[in-house]
Motif scaffolding. Structure first.
Motif, short mmCIF file in Angstrom:
data_model
loop_
_atom_site.label_atom_id
_atom_site.label_comp_id
_atom_site.label_asym_id
_atom_site.label_seq_id
_atom_site.Cartn_x
_atom_site.Cartn_y
_atom_site.Cartn_z
N LEU A 1 5.15 6.50 -5.85
CA LEU A 1 4.85 5.57 -6.96
C LEU A 1 5.49 6.17 -8.25
CD1 LEU A 1 2.90 3.53 -8.06
CD2 LEU A 1 1.14 4.98 -8.33
N ALA A 2 6.51 5.47 -8.45
CA ALA A 2 7.55 6.09 -9.38
C ALA A 2 6.94 6.61 -10.66
CB ALA A 2 8.51 4.95 -9.92
N GLY A 3 7.48 7.88 -10.98
CA GLY A 3 7.02 8.52 -12.28
C GLY A 3 5.59 9.17 -12.25
N VAL A 4 4.84 8.78 -11.28
CA VAL A 4 3.42 9.27 -11.18
C VAL A 4 3.07 10.15 -9.88
CG1 VAL A 4 0.90 8.41 -11.04
CG2 VAL A 4 2.84 6.94 -12.05
N MET A 5 3.38 9.86 -8.80
CA MET A 5 2.90 10.68 -7.69
C MET A 5 3.93 10.20 -6.58
SD MET A 5 -0.60 11.78 -5.99
CE MET A 5 -1.31 12.90 -7.49
N GLY A 6 4.45 11.27 -5.64
CA GLY A 6 4.95 10.87 -4.54
C GLY A 6 4.11 10.33 -3.37
N GLY A 7 4.97 10.18 -2.31
CA GLY A 7 4.14 9.67 -1.11
C GLY A 7 3.97 10.67 -0.22
N ALA A 8 2.77 10.52 0.59
CA ALA A 8 2.46 11.53 1.73
C ALA A 8 3.43 11.52 2.74
CB ALA A 8 1.07 11.24 2.08
N ASP B 1 -3.83 1.69 -14.18
CA ASP B 1 -4.53 1.03 -13.10
C ASP B 1 -4.90 1.99 -11.85
OD1 ASP B 1 -3.72 -1.34 -14.26
OD2 ASP B 1 -2.09 -1.64 -12.96
N HIS B 2 -4.34 3.34 -11.75
CA HIS B 2 -4.74 4.23 -10.63
C HIS B 2 -5.53 5.44 -11.16
CE1 HIS B 2 -2.60 1.72 -8.04
NE2 HIS B 2 -1.52 1.61 -8.60
N GLY B 3 -5.62 5.43 -12.59
CA GLY B 3 -6.35 6.71 -13.04
C GLY B 3 -5.71 7.90 -12.78
N LEU B 4 -4.68 8.00 -12.54
CA LEU B 4 -3.54 9.19 -12.18
C LEU B 4 -2.98 9.54 -13.40
CD1 LEU B 4 -2.05 8.46 -8.74
CD2 LEU B 4 -3.34 10.61 -9.39
N MET C 1 0.94 -1.38 -0.16
CA MET C 1 -0.04 -0.14 -0.05
C MET C 1 0.91 1.16 -0.04
SD MET C 1 -2.98 -1.23 0.43
CE MET C 1 -4.15 -0.12 0.51
N ILE C 2 0.20 2.36 -0.59
CA ILE C 2 0.93 3.49 -0.29
C ILE C 2 0.01 4.72 -0.42
CG2 ILE C 2 1.04 3.93 -2.97
CD1 ILE C 2 3.80 5.54 -2.36
N VAL C 3 0.33 5.59 0.39
CA VAL C 3 -0.81 7.00 0.49
C VAL C 3 0.05 7.85 -0.40
CG1 VAL C 3 -1.92 8.65 1.88
CG2 VAL C 3 -1.70 6.39 2.74
N THR C 4 -0.50 8.37 -1.50
CA THR C 4 -0.06 9.23 -2.27
C THR C 4 -0.14 10.78 -1.91
OG1 THR C 4 -1.69 8.78 -3.66
CG2 THR C 4 0.42 7.78 -4.44
N LEU C 5 0.16 11.70 -2.58
CA LEU C 5 0.36 12.93 -2.14
C LEU C 5 -1.16 13.69 -2.09
CD1 LEU C 5 3.23 14.69 -3.96
CD2 LEU C 5 2.94 14.50 -1.52
N ASP C 6 -1.99 13.05 -2.86
CA ASP C 6 -3.36 13.44 -2.94
C ASP C 6 -4.19 12.69 -1.73
OD1 ASP C 6 -3.06 10.79 -3.74
OD2 ASP C 6 -4.33 11.17 -5.84
N ASP C 7 -3.46 12.13 -1.08
CA ASP C 7 -4.24 11.49 0.30
C ASP C 7 -5.05 10.28 0.07
OD1 ASP C 7 -2.78 12.81 2.30
OD2 ASP C 7 -4.30 14.72 2.12
#
Lengths: 344, 804
Positions: free
Chosen positions: B322-329, B358-361, B295-301
């Motif tokens: 999450l590499a190349g997509v979004m940092g972790g909180a 997969d994450h729609g991000l 699991m990871i909580v990304t910057l968008d919480d």
């Protein structure tokens, strides 16, 4: 006797003139020319005349008889004509009432456009190639230089059935299929009309099902200038003499170089109007030189063969040509829409 | 890609080229500029003001009465409704007489009895989109840095005297997802030089290796991972010019550190990520595929569940991005961040695309990785970021770079002969012209005897083969200069195939017969897919349909034609006659293409013919539909081989349906809709037909062969035959024809009677029989002899007796 004959002639002609119908006329005929008529009477009394008078009176009597006869005939013709006219006048109809309609249907506007384009290219030596609407991933993408994972696959979200089978997103698979059939030997000169499918929500400008026409020429020494000349010819035949075309650089994975092709606006002659959004040009086609990978995959030696390909949307052309404002009209089959495409 | 004209001007001299002209040149040579937007939007008279006093409005709770120094004359009173206005602020003031977007003119006004001489503006009021306005100013006015000069042009300070070009990039031109990429393109078009940004970094004495180490366990996903440490940063707003550029490019400013990473992303096309070093929780970075269920909580919480398809940056234990997509909180840069770890990496496209899917991000960063970045610029971008953090975040750059690098630049060398260029294009370019274009592109090359050997720079990953170079040359040469010629080839006539030609004749026949051509959708719902079909299989189903209504492929054209009839009837078009020629799709098993078979179908309902004032009115009935088909079979030369048999088919009237048989094989049907189906579609009496069209067209019909026109008189005899009700007219007619062969040439039915004048259960069928001998005039006796034979035959076969 002479006087008597002249008098009879006058009398008879007058009565003929007065006769109002065929019956009255016949009465006159019987009265003057009948066996018991006065002229016969006169002739009978000729025995009393001196022999040198007789031929003269006889001749005169014949003249009178002929004059009456002629007048009778003339009057008869006149009365008959009048009778026919009266009868016809009585039969008069209202010519402005509607005629008995001839039941006529007409082709769908897309078929009109497609057949017109087919004929135009057939006239330039092309044949019409048709193929499956449910395609393999190979022919729809890979053979067109769109390997799995290629970013351009994003450009056309597709209806897949399985991982390898999908509804074709363009008519381009027919390029690869036709070239394969030629086993590496030109010339290839085809146009491919057909239905195609994309994952679009239907609205005024999008339709999950639409049509496309693709053209392909492969031979030795095919030049990009040939593409320009061919499409200019096409534009002039479809949109009128005096049309010009221009190429704008673009990108398609299956052609290199790739261009988008604009036609000078047929509405405003290039001055700028609502049809061309003020630019004087209307985007009509995508085109380019067949990518060497596409040639090679289909068995052509890209060092000796070159080719050009182009594609266009009959919906867009019909919308422009006829001023149709909503792509959904093509698939609703509203008769009030379809009926408007009767004229040749 | 949004490109600021003034920012671009820092890399390429744009003197003498307006934004509009530049847009036109760019479009003509390959990248479509969708629009040019002037950020000024007609604004004028907006200056930086200093709020000297700010007190509550005497008559309104939500308003403030401010005294503002505008840098000229006496300070003025302005009433302001923004919740964040305060004494001492530097703010944007639209003076009396100023214009704001939408031609909004500022006038002297009285607000609740207090005079207001201008307006203190929010960024939105200055035409900036809410989504890019810094969060702290989103609900109120914008506050300038305290050193902003009072009385200066606020629009200038906010970078609004600028124009933005919106580029519509095709997937091959990912290089232009950066200002430098666009600069190279523009330089090539204008024939000018590119000026690169300054990347020199002042480092301190410490070594980065004492801070952190990097290990990449998935080098195929991440061939290059580099990082730097910047310590003692002070988180705060980034310089206003930088914020302005970010906003113009559609990115919301956050703080200096984050803004610098975004600025570099725009400048170099290299996504960066800034971690709070102290929150990383370890001194190592490990790049690996995620474990299933991790699991990871990304910057968008948002808490996200990962799979082995995803690449993560970890601290050796748990994911921090999450590499190349979004940092972790967990490792986010915050206001108290002191030390920053800057990541500059090259992630390959497939793994990023999978994560996005997969994450729609989708982010500015992931878009660039998906389309492919230039790894040759990765470390340069890192240097520039470190330099900017030192300059604008007060940071101290620790000496050295940590990296894990398996990427090897493979030089791309392309050779192309001038002859080939001119041969493919149909041009007559000279060596010098081609060389000039290559130089403008800043491609290094050599030329030998008309053959160019070109070393393609790594920023242009789209160029790998000869044709790519030809395209570059063509677009910069200008397609307007391309001549228009026609292919020189052997002249072979083009033509339709016999099938295509016949199909067109059939279309014209149906249209002449009064039917309109319909085109309906191939995709339908499962319940309609096989309805009415001549042949059915398991429907071919889409893997991911957009709706159930369009989820499977049709096996009959009839259901959608009925929908069309119903659609028309609902719009007061009650008389409908439509035909369609189109494919149906029959499964041949999973993972193979289905059989596509062309069908011809039609629907007829309402009045077939109406000429009311003369008392003519003919409603559609079975025989109307059949008559249309009879004409088709005549057209195809198949009349004698076609027969109709009463048939029972689902959804059709059981007494008014026929199957159509060609040479003993069923090839279609015609019939009335079952009343229940008519009701379902809200239709009145409706007739439909469908034929196996391809089979029909592929059957060779009778060809035209002239028969001499009769020279002798024929003899016509009419007979009325009384038969049982259930005797089929077709069978009776056939029996007559056979018995009368060869002198009997024509048998035509002209009357059918049932009623009082006949016994119950009987009907009378009247036929006209024409006898003829091509060699001579028939005698009465000869005709009578054959005629008697006919009567005897029908009496024997059907118990038919002459009607008295």
């Amino acid at each position: 006797m002479k006087e008597r004959l002249h008098e009879l002639e006058r009398e008879a002609l007058e009565k003929i003139e007065q006769a109002g119908d065929l019956k009255a006329l016949n009465d006159v005929r019987v009265a003057y020319l009948g066996k018991k008529g006065p002229i016969t009477e006169v002739l009978r009394g000729m025995g009393a005349l001196p022999s040198e008078e007789r031929p003269k009176i006889g001749a005169l009597a014949n003249e009178v008889r002929e004059a009456i006869q002629k007048a009778l005939e003339a009057k008869q013709t006149k009365l008959e004509e009048e009778e026919v006219e009266r009868k016809l006048a009585a039969e008069a109809i209202d010519v402005t009432l509607p005629g008995r309609p001839v039941k006529l249907g007409n082709p769908h506007p897309l078929t009109r456009v497609i057949e017109e384009i087919e004929d135009l290219f057939i006239g330039m030596g092309y044949t019409v190639a048709e193929g499956p609407e449910v395609e393999t991933d190979y022919y729809n993408f890979e053979a067109l230089n769109l390997p799995k994972g290629h970013p351009a696959r994003d450009m056309q979200d597709s209806f897949y059935i399985t991982e390898e089978i999908l509804l074709r997103t363009h008519t381009s698979p027919m390029q690869a299929r036709t070239m394969e059939k030629h086993r590496g030997r030109g010339p290839v000169k085809i146009i491919c009309p057909g239905k195609v499918y994309r994952r679009d929500t239907d609205d005024a400008t999008h339709s999950h099902q639409f049509t496309q026409i693709e053209g392909l020429v492969v031979d030795r020494n095919i030049r990009m200038s040939d593409l320009k000349g061919t499409l200019r010819e096409f534009a002039r035949k479809l949109f009128g003499e005096g049309r010009d075309i221009r190429f704008r650089p673009s990108f398609f994975p299956f052609t290199e170089p790739s261009v988008e092709v604009d036609v000078s606006c047929f509405r405003c002659e290039g001055h700028g109007c609502s049809v061309c959004k003020g630019t004087g040009w209307i985007e009509i086609l995508g085109a380019g030189m067949v990518h060497p990978n596409v040639l090679e995959m289909a068995g052509f030696d890209s060092k000796t063969y070159t080719g050009f390909a182009f594609g266009m949307g009959p919906e867009r052309i019909a919308m422009l040509k006829y001023g149709i404002d909503d792509i959904r009209h093509f698939y609703q089959n509203d008769l009030r829409f379809l009926q408007q495409f009767l004229r040749v | 890609m949004l490109v600021s004209y003034r920012w671009l001007g820092e890399y390429v001299d744009l003197t003498g080229v307006t934004a509009e002209q530049l847009a036109d040149r760019i479009t003509k040579s390959g990248i479509e500029v969708e629009r040019v937007e002037a950020l000024e939007r007609g604004m004028k008279g907006v200056v930086i003001g200093h709020v000297l006093e700010c007190e509550p409005h005497p008559n309104a709770d939500k308003l403030r009465k401010c005294l503002v120094d505008l840098g000229e004359g006496e300070p003025v009173q302005i009433i302001c409704g923004a919740p964040n206005v305060a004494k001492g602020q530097k703010v944007a003031v639209a003076k009396v007489g100023a214009r704001l977007p939408g031609n909004f003119k500022i006038k002297r006004a009285k607000l609740r009895g207090e005079e207001s001489n201008g307006m203190i503006c929010s960024l939105q009021e200055l035409g900036v989109e809410t989504k890019v306005v810094p969060k702290e100013y989103a609900e109120g006015i914008f506050v300038f840095p305290s050193d902003a000069p009072v009385g200066a042009d606020a629009l200038e300070w906010l970078g609004l005297h600028d124009e933005v070009l919106e580029l519509a990039l095709t997937p091959n031109r990912a290089d232009c997802l950066s200002m430098l990429g666009v600069a190279y393109e523009v330089a090539a078009i204008l024939g000018r030089d590119v000026k690169l940004p300054e990347t020199a970094v002042n480092e301190n004495e410490e070594s980065v290796h004492d801070y952190i180490s990097v290990r990449v366990e998935a080098p195929e996903d991440n061939p290059l991972y580099a990082g730097r440490i910047v310590k003692n940063v002070q988180i705060g707003p980034s310089p206003l010019w930088m914020q302005a550029r970010l906003m113009a490019a559609g990115i919301r400013p956050h703080n200096n550190v984050v803004d610098i990473t975004n600025y570099i992303l725009l400048e170099y096309g290299q996504p960066l990520h800034a971690f709070d070093y102290d929150r990383l929780g370890s001194k190592e970075i490990v790049v690996r595929r995620a474990k299933a269920g991790e699991m990871i909580v990304t910057l968008d919480d948002v808490e996200r569940k990962l799979t082995e398809d995803h690449l993560v940056i970890t601290n050796g234990r748990e994911p921090v991005a999450l590499a190349g997509v979004m940092g972790g909180a967990n490792s986010e840069v915050q206001d108290d961040t002191k030390t920053v770890f800057i990541e500059a990496a090259y992630f390959t496209s497939p793994v990023i695309r999978q994560a996005v899917k997969d994450h729609g991000l989708r982010s500015e960063a992931s878009t660039r990785f998906e389309k492919g970045i230039d790894p040759a610029r990765t470390k340069e971008a890192l240097e520039r970021a470190a330099a900017l953090m030192a300059e604008y975040a007060g940071g101290e750059v620790v000496s050295g770079i940590v990296e894990a690098n398996t990427w090897k630049e493979e030089p791309v060398v392309v050779t192309v002969a001038l002859e080939r260029i001119n041969g493919v294009l149909g041009t007559a370019m000279t060596k010098e012209e081609v060389a000039g274009i290559l130089s403008n592109l800043q491609f290094s090359f050599t030329e030998d005897n008309g053959t160019f050997t070109i070393h393609v720079p790594s920023r242009r990953r789209d160029i790998t083969i000869e044709e790519d170079i030809i395209e570059e040359v063509a677009r910069l040469y200008g397609y307007d200069h391309l001549p228009a010629t026609l292919p020189v080839a052997e002249a072979k006539p083009g033509e339709l195939t016999p099938y295509q030609a016949k199909r067109r004749r059939v279309r014209r026949y149906f249209e002449g017969a009064g039917l309109f051509q319909a085109i309906t959708y191939s995709l339908t719902s499962p319940d309609k897919a096989t309805r009415f079909a001549l042949e059915t299989t398991e429907p071919v189903r889409l893997a991911l349909p957009m709706s159930e209504e369009r989820s499977v492929l049709r096996q009959s054209l009839v259901p959608h034609l009925l929908e069309a009839a119903s659609y028309n009837r609902a719009r007061q078009v009650e008389n409908v006659a439509l035909y369609e020629i189109g494919s149906v799709y029959l499964s041949k098993g999973e993972n193979v293409q289905p059989a596509e078979k062309e069908r011809l179908a039609g629907v007829i309902t309402g009045l077939w013919h109406a000429h009311l004032w003369q008392g003519e009115k003919k409603a559609a009935d079975f025989y109307v539909a059949k008559g249309v088909l009879d004409g088709l079979f005549a057209l195809l030369g198949l009349s004698d081989r076609i027969s109709y048999r009463p048939a029972k088919r689902a959804d059709l009237h059981l007494g008014r349906t026929a199957e159509i048989v060609l040479d003993g094989k069923e090839i279609g049907f015609v019939g009335q809709l079952h009343p229940a189906v008519q009701k379902e579609y809200d239709l009145k009496e409706t007739y439909v037909f469908e034929l196996a069209f391809a089979e029909l067209l592929n059957t060779e019909g009778e060809t035209i062969r002239y028969e001499s026109i009769p020279r002798f008189p024929s003899v016509v005899r009419d007979i009325a035959l009384v038969v049982d009700d259930n005797v089929e007219a077709g069978a009776l007619k056939q029996a007559i024809a056979e018995a009368g062969n060869p002198l009997l040439k024509d048998v035509a039915l002209f009357d059918v009677y049932k009623g009082d004048r006949l016994p119950a259960g009987k009907k009378s069928l009247a036929f006209s029989l024409r006898y003829y001998d091509p060699e001579r005039t028939l005698t009465d006796e000869e005709v009578t002899a054959v005629h008697e034979r006919v009567l005897a035959a029908v009496e024997e076969q059907f118990g038919a007796v002459l009607r008295g």
